[in-house]
Design a protein around this motif. Structure first.
Motif, PDB file in Angstrom:
ATOM      1  N   GLY A   1       0.940  -1.115   0.051  1.00  0.00           N
ATOM      2  CA  GLY A   1       0.081   0.090   0.234  1.00  0.00           C
ATOM      3  C   GLY A   1       0.631   1.218  -0.038  1.00  0.00           C
ATOM      4  N   ARG A   2       0.007   2.362   0.066  1.00  0.00           N
ATOM      5  CA  ARG A   2       1.000   3.761   0.050  1.00  0.00           C
ATOM      6  C   ARG A   2       0.472   4.597   1.302  1.00  0.00           C
ATOM      7  NH1 ARG A   2       4.297   3.666  -3.654  1.00  0.00           N
ATOM      8  NH2 ARG A   2       4.016   2.442  -5.592  1.00  0.00           N
ATOM      9  N   VAL A   3       1.282   5.550   1.658  1.00  0.00           N
ATOM     10  CA  VAL A   3       0.785   6.277   2.945  1.00  0.00           C
ATOM     11  C   VAL A   3      -0.556   6.984   2.649  1.00  0.00           C
ATOM     12  CG1 VAL A   3       3.017   6.280   3.799  1.00  0.00           C
ATOM     13  CG2 VAL A   3       2.206   8.071   2.333  1.00  0.00           C
ATOM     14  N   GLU A   4      -1.239   7.228   3.661  1.00  0.00           N
ATOM     15  CA  GLU A   4      -2.313   8.254   3.610  1.00  0.00           C
ATOM     16  C   GLU A   4      -2.014   9.406   4.523  1.00  0.00           C
ATOM     17  OE1 GLU A   4      -5.861   5.874   4.724  1.00  0.00           O
ATOM     18  OE2 GLU A   4      -5.536   4.263   3.795  1.00  0.00           O
ATOM     19  N   ASN A   5      -2.691  10.541   3.964  1.00  0.00           N
ATOM     20  CA  ASN A   5      -2.429  11.787   4.450  1.00  0.00           C
ATOM     21  C   ASN A   5      -0.873  12.209   4.913  1.00  0.00           C
ATOM     22  OD1 ASN A   5      -5.289  12.247   4.609  1.00  0.00           O
ATOM     23  ND2 ASN A   5      -5.475  10.765   6.405  1.00  0.00           N
ATOM     24  N   ASN A   6      -0.039  11.595   4.158  1.00  0.00           N
ATOM     25  CA  ASN A   6       1.499  11.846   4.212  1.00  0.00           C
ATOM     26  C   ASN A   6       1.979  11.557   5.918  1.00  0.00           C
ATOM     27  OD1 ASN A   6       0.819  13.270   1.789  1.00  0.00           O
ATOM     28  ND2 ASN A   6       1.906  14.963   2.254  1.00  0.00           N
ATOM     29  N   SER A   7       1.489  10.587   6.284  1.00  0.00           N
ATOM     30  CA  SER A   7       2.001  10.446   7.654  1.00  0.00           C
ATOM     31  C   SER A   7       1.725   8.870   7.925  1.00  0.00           C
ATOM     32  CB  SER A   7       1.253  11.277   8.854  1.00  0.00           C
ATOM     33  OG  SER A   7      -0.214  10.805   8.696  1.00  0.00           O
ATOM     34  N   VAL A   8       2.463   8.416   8.822  1.00  0.00           N
ATOM     35  CA  VAL A   8       2.394   7.079   9.494  1.00  0.00           C
ATOM     36  C   VAL A   8       2.826   7.210  11.061  1.00  0.00           C
ATOM     37  CG1 VAL A   8       3.395   5.985   7.356  1.00  0.00           C
ATOM     38  CG2 VAL A   8       5.058   6.835   9.217  1.00  0.00           C
ATOM     39  N   THR A   9       2.234   6.010  11.502  1.00  0.00           N
ATOM     40  CA  THR A   9       2.369   5.908  12.856  1.00  0.00           C
ATOM     41  C   THR A   9       3.508   4.639  13.032  1.00  0.00           C
ATOM     42  OG1 THR A   9       0.191   6.313  13.243  1.00  0.00           O
ATOM     43  CG2 THR A   9       1.388   4.894  14.800  1.00  0.00           C
ATOM     44  N   ILE A  10       4.343   4.870  13.736  1.00  0.00           N
ATOM     45  CA  ILE A  10       5.539   4.114  13.830  1.00  0.00           C
ATOM     46  C   ILE A  10       5.122   2.765  15.010  1.00  0.00           C
ATOM     47  CG2 ILE A  10       7.996   3.635  14.494  1.00  0.00           C
ATOM     48  CD1 ILE A  10       8.614   6.232  13.259  1.00  0.00           C
ATOM     49  N   LEU A  11       5.245   1.534  14.430  1.00  0.00           N
ATOM     50  CA  LEU A  11       4.887   0.695  15.522  1.00  0.00           C
ATOM     51  C   LEU A  11       6.468  -0.078  16.185  1.00  0.00           C
ATOM     52  CD1 LEU A  11       2.262  -1.464  13.273  1.00  0.00           C
ATOM     53  CD2 LEU A  11       1.802   0.395  15.118  1.00  0.00           C
ATOM     54  N   GLU A  12       7.252  -0.035  15.405  1.00  0.00           N
ATOM     55  CA  GLU A  12       8.596  -0.682  16.038  1.00  0.00           C
ATOM     56  C   GLU A  12       9.678  -0.308  14.980  1.00  0.00           C
ATOM     57  OE1 GLU A  12       8.152  -4.651  16.734  1.00  0.00           O
ATOM     58  OE2 GLU A  12       8.425  -5.426  14.681  1.00  0.00           O
ATOM     59  N   LYS A  13      10.837  -0.106  15.631  1.00  0.00           N
ATOM     60  CA  LYS A  13      12.028  -0.031  14.631  1.00  0.00           C
ATOM     61  C   LYS A  13      12.509  -1.629  14.079  1.00  0.00           C
ATOM     62  CE  LYS A  13      16.679   1.799  14.491  1.00  0.00           C
ATOM     63  NZ  LYS A  13      17.657   2.654  15.284  1.00  0.00           N
ATOM     64  N   TYR A  14      12.649  -1.849  12.756  1.00  0.00           N
ATOM     65  CA  TYR A  14      13.459  -3.101  12.581  1.00  0.00           C
ATOM     66  C   TYR A  14      14.881  -2.917  12.384  1.00  0.00           C
ATOM     67  CZ  TYR A  14      14.415  -7.046   9.787  1.00  0.00           C
ATOM     68  OH  TYR A  14      14.865  -8.202   9.100  1.00  0.00           O
ATOM     69  N   ASN A  15      15.336  -1.888  11.803  1.00  0.00           N
ATOM     70  CA  ASN A  15      16.824  -1.581  11.960  1.00  0.00           C
ATOM     71  C   ASN A  15      17.056  -0.434  11.435  1.00  0.00           C
ATOM     72  OD1 ASN A  15      16.694  -1.666   9.152  1.00  0.00           O
ATOM     73  ND2 ASN A  15      17.422  -3.551   8.758  1.00  0.00           N
ATOM     74  N   ASN A  16      18.375   0.206  11.176  1.00  0.00           N
ATOM     75  CA  ASN A  16      18.600   1.726  10.803  1.00  0.00           C
ATOM     76  C   ASN A  16      17.700   2.150   9.787  1.00  0.00           C
ATOM     77  OD1 ASN A  16      19.945   2.284  13.051  1.00  0.00           O
ATOM     78  ND2 ASN A  16      21.663   2.260  12.278  1.00  0.00           N
ATOM     79  N   LYS A  17      17.585   1.064   8.594  1.00  0.00           N
ATOM     80  CA  LYS A  17      17.002   1.607   7.385  1.00  0.00           C
ATOM     81  C   LYS A  17      15.605   1.353   7.518  1.00  0.00           C
ATOM     82  CE  LYS A  17      21.109   1.221   4.636  1.00  0.00           C
ATOM     83  NZ  LYS A  17      21.745   0.553   3.513  1.00  0.00           N
ATOM     84  N   TYR A  18      14.945   0.807   8.172  1.00  0.00           N
ATOM     85  CA  TYR A  18      13.356   0.387   8.131  1.00  0.00           C
ATOM     86  C   TYR A  18      12.756   0.419   9.464  1.00  0.00           C
ATOM     87  CZ  TYR A  18      14.775  -1.349   3.556  1.00  0.00           C
ATOM     88  OH  TYR A  18      15.203  -1.682   2.036  1.00  0.00           O
ATOM     89  N   TYR A  19      11.257   0.660   9.175  1.00  0.00           N
ATOM     90  CA  TYR A  19      10.497   0.819  10.275  1.00  0.00           C
ATOM     91  C   TYR A  19       9.175   0.058   9.998  1.00  0.00           C
ATOM     92  CZ  TYR A  19      13.339   4.225  12.975  1.00  0.00           C
ATOM     93  OH  TYR A  19      14.621   4.892  13.475  1.00  0.00           O
ATOM     94  N   LYS A  20       8.564  -0.746  11.005  1.00  0.00           N
ATOM     95  CA  LYS A  20       7.513  -1.189  10.885  1.00  0.00           C
ATOM     96  C   LYS A  20       6.343   0.096  11.136  1.00  0.00           C
ATOM     97  CE  LYS A  20       4.520  -5.189  11.510  1.00  0.00           C
ATOM     98  NZ  LYS A  20       4.421  -6.451  12.489  1.00  0.00           N
ATOM     99  N   VAL A  21       5.389   0.197  10.246  1.00  0.00           N
ATOM    100  CA  VAL A  21       4.435   1.190  10.310  1.00  0.00           C
ATOM    101  C   VAL A  21       2.949   0.977   9.939  1.00  0.00           C
ATOM    102  CG1 VAL A  21       6.330   2.897   9.854  1.00  0.00           C
ATOM    103  CG2 VAL A  21       4.773   2.153   8.049  1.00  0.00           C
ATOM    104  N   LYS A  22       2.227   1.683  10.574  1.00  0.00           N
ATOM    105  CA  LYS A  22       0.617   1.878  10.112  1.00  0.00           C
ATOM    106  C   LYS A  22       0.404   3.023   9.536  1.00  0.00           C
ATOM    107  CE  LYS A  22      -3.734   0.621  11.632  1.00  0.00           C
ATOM    108  NZ  LYS A  22      -4.467   0.242  12.883  1.00  0.00           N
ATOM    109  N   SER A  23      -0.377   2.841   8.344  1.00  0.00           N
ATOM    110  CA  SER A  23      -1.015   4.118   7.773  1.00  0.00           C
ATOM    111  C   SER A  23      -2.417   3.831   7.453  1.00  0.00           C
ATOM    112  CB  SER A  23      -0.148   4.632   6.556  1.00  0.00           C
ATOM    113  OG  SER A  23      -0.684   5.849   6.079  1.00  0.00           O
ATOM    114  N   GLY A  24      -3.392   4.590   7.684  1.00  0.00           N
ATOM    115  CA  GLY A  24      -4.999   4.025   7.782  1.00  0.00           C
ATOM    116  C   GLY A  24      -4.946   2.367   7.987  1.00  0.00           C
ATOM    117  N   SER A  25      -5.384   1.524   7.052  1.00  0.00           N
ATOM    118  CA  SER A  25      -5.505   0.071   7.698  1.00  0.00           C
ATOM    119  C   SER A  25      -4.373  -0.645   7.196  1.00  0.00           C
ATOM    120  CB  SER A  25      -6.824  -0.432   6.982  1.00  0.00           C
ATOM    121  OG  SER A  25      -6.690  -0.277   5.498  1.00  0.00           O
ATOM    122  N   THR A  26      -3.414   0.035   6.493  1.00  0.00           N
ATOM    123  CA  THR A  26      -2.155  -0.674   6.064  1.00  0.00           C
ATOM    124  C   THR A  26      -0.900  -0.916   6.921  1.00  0.00           C
ATOM    125  OG1 THR A  26      -2.750   0.045   3.670  1.00  0.00           O
ATOM    126  CG2 THR A  26      -0.404  -0.617   4.252  1.00  0.00           C
TER     127      THR A  26
END
Length: 242
Positions: free
Chosen positions: A206-231
């Motif tokens: 999917g793609r981000v909604e409303n230009n923002s995401v909620t960070i759920l956890e850090k995977y490493n320095n380059k990637y984060y697990k996130v939630k945007s809308g239902s994605t």
């Protein structure tokens, strides 16, 4: 006599340099003329568009360039808005292309925009054309009459302003990879959310909604697990605005 002869030779030399021209044969594809270029080392074809104020690339090229290291986080520096022919206002992402090579001529630090559409045309607009100098168009022949300042670096007043999270590492500066992100974060409009933390092999979920995401956890320095809308998925750190 010898002095006069030397003056003549020097005059002819300077004239030949001044009259030096570069001719580029453009290719006609789909009713428009395109110019083969190398952008940060990647071979692409651009429509030569003197009416376009900016160099533009599509979302498809942008994602490919990021996945294959042709475009770095520090080259993404902001957003802009453009009006389409139908009157709609769209948001584009502003980037800096380090080099564009056209028929052996290297243009450095060219401002460009990523159009938020997968199939948007690639346009070689004035931010590149103005660096070529004086030009002449005759059919499919582009003649550069005298070279412009192709290596021009934008002055402090016009240099794209980047947040400290997007600057190059070194001399105490940091990149997004050096920062810790949490909570709700602003991201660029077209940022893809990945199924797995790997931009090369992972598919988008999917793609981000409303230009923002909620960070759920850090995977490493380059990637984060996130939630945007239902994605829910993984986001590359280079997409964060701050």
């Amino acid at each position: 006599m010898k002095k006069r002869f030397l003056i003549i030779i020097l005059s002819l030399t300077f004239c030949s340099v001044g009259l030096a021209q570069t001719k580029i044969t453009m290719q006609k594809e789909g009713g428009v003329y395109v110019v083969p270029c190398e952008v940060n080392g990647l071979k692409l074809k651009f429509i030569f568009d003197t009416g376009a104020s900016n160099v533009t690339i599509s979302l498809s090229e942008a994602i490919f360039m990021i996945k294959n290291d042709y475009l770095q986080p520090e080259d993404i520096y902001g957003s802009s808005y453009a009006q389409l022919a139908n009157g709609d206002i769209v948001e584009n992402t502003e980037i800096l292309l380090r080099t564009i090579v056209i028929s052996g001529l290297t243009l450095k630090n060219v401002r460009a925009s990523i159009v938020n559409e997968l199939s948007a045309p690639l346009l070689l607009g004035q931010t590149a054309i103005e660096k070529l100098g004086k030009i002449q168009l005759e059919g499919n022949i582009l003649t550069i009459l005298n070279k412009g300042n192709s290596s021009y670096d934008y002055s402090a007043s016009s240099t794209p302003k980047k947040s400290t999270s997007q600057r190059k590492a070194g001399s105490g500066e940091t990149t997004n990879y050096d920062r810790e992100f949490s909570g709700t974060q602003a991201v660029f409009t077209f940022a893809p959310i990945l199924e797995t933390p790997d931009m090369v092999t992972s598919k988008d979920v999917g793609r981000v909604e409303n230009n923002s995401v909620t960070i759920l956890e850090k995977y490493n320095n380059k990637y984060y697990k996130v939630k945007s809308g239902s994605t829910v998925g993984y986001l590359w750190a280079g997409w964060f605005k701050k």
